[in-house]
Write an enzyme that holds these catalytic residues in place. Sequence first.
Site, PDB file in Angstrom:
ATOM      1  N   HIS A 157       8.881  -9.994   7.985  1.00  0.00           N
ATOM      2  CA  HIS A 157       8.455  -8.847   7.789  1.00  0.00           C
ATOM      3  C   HIS A 157       9.625  -7.955   8.520  1.00  0.00           C
ATOM      4  CE1 HIS A 157       4.692  -6.669   6.059  1.00  0.00           C
ATOM      5  NE2 HIS A 157       5.964  -5.506   6.506  1.00  0.00           N
ATOM      6  N   GLU A 212      -2.365  -5.034   3.254  1.00  0.00           N
ATOM      7  CA  GLU A 212      -2.506  -3.411   4.198  1.00  0.00           C
ATOM      8  C   GLU A 212      -3.344  -2.823   4.428  1.00  0.00           C
ATOM      9  OE1 GLU A 212       1.101  -1.648   4.185  1.00  0.00           O
ATOM     10  OE2 GLU A 212       1.004  -1.252   6.484  1.00  0.00           O
TER      11      GLU A 212
END
Length: 336
Positions: free
Chosen positions: A17, A200
Amino acid sequence: MTDLATFIAGLPKAELHLHIEGSLEPELMFALAQRNRVAIPYGSVEDVRAAYAFSNLQDFLDIYYAGAEVLRTRADFHDLAIAYFRRAAADGVVHAEIMFDPQTHTDRGIPFAEVIEGLLSAMRVAEAELGVTSSLILSFLRHLSEEAAFATLEAAGPWLDRIAAVGLDSSEVGHPPEKFARVFAAARARGLRITAHAGEEGPPEYVHQALDLLGVERIDHGNRALEDPALVARLAAEGMTLTVCPLSNLKLCVVGDLADHPLDGMLALGLKATVNSDDPAYFGGYIAANYRAVAEARGLSRADLVTLARNSFTGSFLPPEAIARHVERLEAYAQP
Ligand code: ADE
Ligand code: ZN
């Protein structure tokens, strides 16, 4: 016994990521601004760093998209990526799956070819000179339309054999995965692997949608999944990889303090968590800094760190033989 920082730096690991635009260090931003004669709203590198105080994801994205304005030519994208690979190699990264946001550039008139050819040339150099393998994840900007995402997939057509996966990033709340179900189905039909940012800032429902409507093979972040016990049980049962980014979570106020970071809690729940850097130039550290910070704040054991590194390989989009080779090397490193 080696100290923790040395152990972490030497731990073979994959980065799953990482937004390549988020590895634009202020020094390179200034150099590219000069090279391309682009005005930037900062007087010095110190001014840039001082501007990096964020209270949420959108605060950061506004500055991150403005910073990307200095990236114009394939040489710029090459220089950006090679700088990342050098830092990653020093941090023990042996494989990196790199996200790039084509729309951030094509919407400014930069051809898709300039972006991807610059990245691909740096990836070749990284493998030849640093021994770091890598692949690309084309990320759609979720604040833009489904139609724009389809146009981006179309523009990527000539390079689809050099793109491993598609992803979904940018402003999460208000832009649920369902908005992109059809374009992800089209990407899957073209043989691309699937990941997406979810949970998130967005609610657990977005993680459900990423699983059910996009067919993700991993979840980028996933922190808010912890609010939904049934979802946690499902993610654990499916062995779904979560690409967790501790310093990003701190800087974007997803957690108030690293001492409260849920990483070890995720492992304890049977979730396949990994550690990653997200946008290291903006969040204060590359992957080893993320491992160190969370290890110190949460008192992680060396066995936990090895588990996280193992998860980074088994959660990668590499073929099974390559995963097995990396895991074997990791286990040899981890022998006391
Ligand atoms: N783009 C770059 N970094 C991101 C993040 N952490 N979340 C969503 N979009 C992003
Ligand atoms: Zn991200």
